[in-house]
Design a protein around this motif. Sequence first.
Motif, PDB file in Angstrom:
ATOM      1  N   LEU A 169       8.106  15.194  -6.766  1.00 53.80           N
ATOM      2  CA  LEU A 169       8.162  14.354  -7.964  1.00 53.80           C
ATOM      3  C   LEU A 169       6.828  13.690  -8.265  1.00 53.80           C
ATOM      4  O   LEU A 169       6.541  13.335  -9.409  1.00 53.80           O
ATOM      5  N   LEU A 170       6.000  13.498  -7.221  1.00 50.78           N
ATOM      6  CA  LEU A 170       4.746  12.770  -7.419  1.00 50.78           C
ATOM      7  C   LEU A 170       3.735  13.202  -6.340  1.00 50.78           C
ATOM      8  O   LEU A 170       3.371  12.409  -5.472  1.00 50.78           O
TER       9      LEU A 170
ATOM     10  N   PHE B 214      -6.457   8.719  -9.041  1.00 52.01           N
ATOM     11  CA  PHE B 214      -6.491   8.681  -7.587  1.00 52.01           C
ATOM     12  C   PHE B 214      -7.467   7.615  -7.095  1.00 52.01           C
ATOM     13  O   PHE B 214      -7.231   6.934  -6.106  1.00 52.01           O
TER      14      PHE B 214
ATOM     15  N   ARG C 249      -7.380  15.260  -1.008  1.00 50.41           N
ATOM     16  CA  ARG C 249      -8.298  14.148  -0.719  1.00 50.41           C
ATOM     17  C   ARG C 249      -7.741  13.238   0.367  1.00 50.41           C
ATOM     18  O   ARG C 249      -8.478  12.621   1.120  1.00 50.41           O
ATOM     19  N   VAL C 250      -6.410  13.151   0.426  1.00 53.01           N
ATOM     20  CA  VAL C 250      -5.773  12.362   1.493  1.00 53.01           C
ATOM     21  C   VAL C 250      -5.949  13.075   2.836  1.00 53.01           C
ATOM     22  O   VAL C 250      -6.313  12.462   3.844  1.00 53.01           O
TER      23      VAL C 250
ATOM     24  N   ASN D  48       0.997   1.887  -8.491  1.00 54.30           N
ATOM     25  CA  ASN D  48      -0.157   2.379  -7.733  1.00 54.30           C
ATOM     26  C   ASN D  48      -0.015   2.192  -6.219  1.00 54.30           C
ATOM     27  O   ASN D  48      -0.896   1.645  -5.563  1.00 54.30           O
TER      28      ASN D  48
ATOM     29  N   PHE E 115       1.488   4.300  -2.510  1.00 55.27           N
ATOM     30  CA  PHE E 115       1.876   5.590  -1.944  1.00 55.27           C
ATOM     31  C   PHE E 115       3.314   5.535  -1.439  1.00 55.27           C
ATOM     32  O   PHE E 115       3.851   4.454  -1.157  1.00 55.27           O
TER      33      PHE E 115
ATOM     34  N   GLU F 223       4.073   5.388  -9.125  1.00 54.50           N
ATOM     35  CA  GLU F 223       3.037   5.706 -10.100  1.00 54.50           C
ATOM     36  C   GLU F 223       2.623   4.456 -10.883  1.00 54.50           C
ATOM     37  O   GLU F 223       1.438   4.151 -11.013  1.00 54.50           O
TER      38      GLU F 223
ATOM     39  N   LYS G  91       0.843  -1.184   0.000  1.00 49.90           N
ATOM     40  CA  LYS G  91       0.000   0.000   0.000  1.00 49.90           C
ATOM     41  C   LYS G  91       0.883   1.240   0.000  1.00 49.90           C
ATOM     42  O   LYS G  91       0.522   2.266  -0.564  1.00 49.90           O
TER      43      LYS G  91
ATOM     44  N   ASP H 261      -2.045  15.247  -1.075  1.00 49.88           N
ATOM     45  CA  ASP H 261      -3.207  15.562  -1.882  1.00 49.88           C
ATOM     46  C   ASP H 261      -4.365  15.906  -0.948  1.00 49.88           C
ATOM     47  O   ASP H 261      -4.544  15.271   0.095  1.00 49.88           O
TER      48      ASP H 261
ATOM     49  N   MET I  32       2.888  14.146 -14.452  1.00 48.71           N
ATOM     50  CA  MET I  32       3.405  12.770 -14.474  1.00 48.71           C
ATOM     51  C   MET I  32       2.361  11.765 -13.991  1.00 48.71           C
ATOM     52  O   MET I  32       2.360  10.604 -14.364  1.00 48.71           O
ATOM     53  N   MET I  33       1.436  12.228 -13.128  1.00 47.05           N
ATOM     54  CA  MET I  33       0.485  11.293 -12.509  1.00 47.05           C
ATOM     55  C   MET I  33      -0.514  10.767 -13.526  1.00 47.05           C
ATOM     56  O   MET I  33      -1.351  11.494 -14.026  1.00 47.05           O
ATOM     57  N   THR I  34      -0.423   9.479 -13.833  1.00 42.54           N
ATOM     58  CA  THR I  34      -1.383   8.930 -14.786  1.00 42.54           C
ATOM     59  C   THR I  34      -2.368   7.958 -14.135  1.00 42.54           C
ATOM     60  O   THR I  34      -3.498   7.844 -14.560  1.00 42.54           O
ATOM     61  N   THR I  35      -1.920   7.271 -13.054  1.00 39.10           N
ATOM     62  CA  THR I  35      -2.852   6.387 -12.360  1.00 39.10           C
ATOM     63  C   THR I  35      -3.898   7.244 -11.655  1.00 39.10           C
ATOM     64  O   THR I  35      -3.541   8.119 -10.885  1.00 39.10           O
TER      65      THR I  35
ATOM     66  N   ALA J  44      -8.073   4.809  -8.217  1.00 36.18           N
ATOM     67  CA  ALA J  44      -7.632   3.426  -8.398  1.00 36.18           C
ATOM     68  C   ALA J  44      -7.045   2.842  -7.115  1.00 36.18           C
ATOM     69  O   ALA J  44      -6.895   1.637  -6.976  1.00 36.18           O
ATOM     70  N   PHE J  45      -6.716   3.713  -6.167  1.00 36.92           N
ATOM     71  CA  PHE J  45      -6.110   3.249  -4.920  1.00 36.92           C
ATOM     72  C   PHE J  45      -7.212   3.003  -3.898  1.00 36.92           C
ATOM     73  O   PHE J  45      -8.110   3.825  -3.744  1.00 36.92           O
ATOM     74  N   SER J  46      -7.127   1.860  -3.205  1.00 40.69           N
ATOM     75  CA  SER J  46      -8.161   1.650  -2.185  1.00 40.69           C
ATOM     76  C   SER J  46      -7.624   1.975  -0.793  1.00 40.69           C
ATOM     77  O   SER J  46      -6.715   1.337  -0.293  1.00 40.69           O
ATOM     78  N   PHE J  47      -8.209   2.979  -0.208  1.00 41.83           N
ATOM     79  CA  PHE J  47      -7.817   3.433   1.126  1.00 41.83           C
ATOM     80  C   PHE J  47      -8.372   2.477   2.178  1.00 41.83           C
ATOM     81  O   PHE J  47      -9.186   1.605   1.874  1.00 41.83           O
TER      82      PHE J  47
ATOM     83  N   ALA K 106       9.712   7.283  -7.440  1.00 41.41           N
ATOM     84  CA  ALA K 106       8.453   7.961  -7.768  1.00 41.41           C
ATOM     85  C   ALA K 106       7.792   7.299  -8.975  1.00 41.41           C
ATOM     86  O   ALA K 106       6.575   7.078  -8.994  1.00 41.41           O
ATOM     87  N   GLU K 107       8.607   6.946  -9.972  1.00 41.02           N
ATOM     88  CA  GLU K 107       8.037   6.271 -11.154  1.00 41.02           C
ATOM     89  C   GLU K 107       7.390   4.949 -10.764  1.00 41.02           C
ATOM     90  O   GLU K 107       6.320   4.597 -11.247  1.00 41.02           O
TER      91      GLU K 107
ATOM     92  N   GLY L 292       0.676  13.498  -6.052  1.00 40.54           N
ATOM     93  CA  GLY L 292      -0.565  12.750  -5.846  1.00 40.54           C
ATOM     94  C   GLY L 292      -0.388  11.440  -5.099  1.00 40.54           C
ATOM     95  O   GLY L 292      -1.363  10.837  -4.651  1.00 40.54           O
ATOM     96  N   ARG L 293       0.855  10.988  -4.964  1.00 37.58           N
ATOM     97  CA  ARG L 293       1.066   9.676  -4.356  1.00 37.58           C
ATOM     98  C   ARG L 293       2.081   9.707  -3.212  1.00 37.58           C
ATOM     99  O   ARG L 293       2.557   8.659  -2.780  1.00 37.58           O
TER     100      ARG L 293
END
Lengths: 410, 410
Positions: free
Chosen positions: A229-230, B6, A258-259, A204, A206, A201, A172, A256, B1-4, B8-11, A197-198, A232-233
């Motif tokens: 670098l990322l 958000f 939402r987090v 999927n 964190f 991504e 996770k 983020d 860079m973020m393509t996945t 798609a991740f299950s919290f 970071a890649e 969102g994650r």
Amino acid sequence: MMTTPFEAFSFAKRIPSTPSIGSTTVTKPDHIHLSFGFAAPHLFPIEELSQAAYEAVSLHGRTALQYSGSGGPRKILEWIQNRSLVHGIQAELPQILVTYGSTQGIDIAARILLDPGDHVWVESPSFFSALQAFRAAEAVITSFPIDEDGLRVDLVENALLEARRQNKPIPKFVYTMPTYHNPGGVTLTTERRARLAELAETYNFFIVEDDAYSELNFTGNKYPPLYTLLPGRVIYLNTFSKIIGPGLRLGWMIADRRVIDKARLLNLGGSIGVFTQEILAQLLDRLAFQEHVDQLSQHYHKQRDIMAEAIKSSFGDHVTFHLPEGGFYIWLRFGEAVNTSDFLREAAERGVSFVDGKSFFAKPEGYHYARLCFSYVSEEQILRGVNILADAYFAYEEQRLFGVTKQRHL
Amino acid sequence: MMTTPFEAFSFAKRIPSTPSIGSTTVTKPDHIHLSFGFAAPHLFPIEELSQAAYEAVSLHGRTALQYSGSGGPRKILEWIQNRSLVHGIQAELPQILVTYGSTQGIDIAARILLDPGDHVWVESPSFFSALQAFRAAEAVITSFPIDEDGLRVDLVENALLEARRQNKPIPKFVYTMPTYHNPGGVTLTTERRARLAELAETYNFFIVEDDAYSELNFTGNKYPPLYTLLPGRVIYLNTFSKIIGPGLRLGWMIADRRVIDKARLLNLGGSIGVFTQEILAQLLDRLAFQEHVDQLSQHYHKQRDIMAEAIKSSFGDHVTFHLPEGGFYIWLRFGEAVNTSDFLREAAERGVSFVDGKSFFAKPEGYHYARLCFSYVSEEQILRGVNILADAYFAYEEQRLFGVTKQRHL
């Protein structure tokens, strides 16, 4: 009246069976704490803090004592926002959550991201309180070694490939302390940061980036926070513990929005100590922060050099270590056959404490390491402490190799 | 860079989907907060606190800012120990854990006692932050009504008998606020306390006793804390929020030492705000506490009477309520067909906020209740606020019963 035995009740499975780190025996009044990852007390901005505390209460007391405070919490968010820019991090205010130190940040991240049985990947060694938080979250912990350039991201990548191929669990999150690692002292290279970071991504997951020591920079070298670098994650964690004082127990999380919203939904103990935030806000208003941090860095830099020299002259080729570019720690590596836990008590009896290697690992390993901290003690204590520690070690070595119990005069 | 994406991740499943309580719209500068369960700010011991803050920093700053502090945390434990004796509670120091307010105490209790899917029994109504903590612990929540004498322990007993007979789950704990219930205002009788303690012993569950308001006693009547009846099976929670100020975010837990040890193993954010504890310790040293608490009780007593009178004269027989023996709240019961959520906005627009009934229930129910708080506002605000609230209610009633939309002048 109590007749049902205490043992008949089954407590939550999440409670770890042992404390994260053993307590140190202190036997002498002049005991030298090379174990304490504490800030240098003479560098606390006491005068400014004393004024700040007085004014926070006398000017804003009636609101500072309420749940929501008197503007202090917002000022602190703005301060964090501005300071983060220095490190390349751009964040809106709702992306910042003030926490009770970065340890609570780690706990919150674990509670947001993990269900029992989920996987977390960590560095070996890693921060013991983080390991404890992941155990409390009932996570499956897998660890990956570090080298001079930080986490072996290549091994992480191999494991991810393997997991995907064999349909095994993807973590996770990866918990990492990329800059001035505790306890390793190493820093993740820019290339490895980009690769990690890649991977986050692509696969999927964190990254929980613990950046607690990043302001204590001895070289001027800069590394991009993984967050940049990322965004969102990455859940980015930092703390006022090393730059102001740990007693405040204030840190922050940037992620983020939402987090952060999810963290707020956990509703952990209501709002964070508003009263302390009011005082800290007053302090940050009057403190020349860059100057303060430069002073801290210079001091710890000097302490590091003194300790590194002392280690070389006392231990010779019995240990190796990476010279850290920042932070608080030197991570000693002894010969493979050495178990530093075995001379912990001997050292304590001689008046020095350190943390044994195994405390930093998720599995039973790392016995031949030891963490020394150069932040809390004085120059004189570093010299004397390292010397005493070497005596304890060589006494242990002699006994281990030749079975001789030396007569000790304590 | 973020393509996945958000999504798609299950919290973690533990995160509740909604906040525990809706925020109140404030539209007027002279808005009257009958919703806030806040302490009366003019009774904060500001002068003493201001001195305490200054001295804590100037005398003990270098240690107060470290992790372990300078004796303040121990002084606070001793203060809690002594003050608890006044309420009949005998506890050794290792049985006391300082927490970030009683809300963190609730969270810790839930994390010690509950695995996902475990059962918790609560009162209906109950404290919304407690409900939120139990949801975050993924508990199954069952609620039992209160009446004028507090929790209907007879119904709890029936349910336990039934559960045992049908081999259904026994709760891991019952969460209760026996004294000056929030929001209900009722107090559990001594007989029911004894019976509840017996049930906990017989059926092997814990009681989490939230005693946050117990110092605010208007009548002099005394009730034994549940802890005194069954120390091995009660986790007792209290807080400095109501007696000093909520901004401190300091409270405490008293329980069997083995329970406290488990709490410590969770290692939640390291030690509790030592710096605030140092200041509080200085404050408690110089504060005539009994006098202070008597003053608070007298003030809130008077406020209660003013509010009760205002309610009677403004609402007539449209509401009923129990006159609380202490605490902060009056819990209004409207006719069954009334939904207080439906005039929440109307009241806010007219300049008064309150908390609607449904916020206090684990299930969708309690719509015809409302919580008014007499602690934070002035006498004049109580009179004006209750009056405005009645106007909002009667306007709503008129529309509900006769479908008339009155022209309003706001």
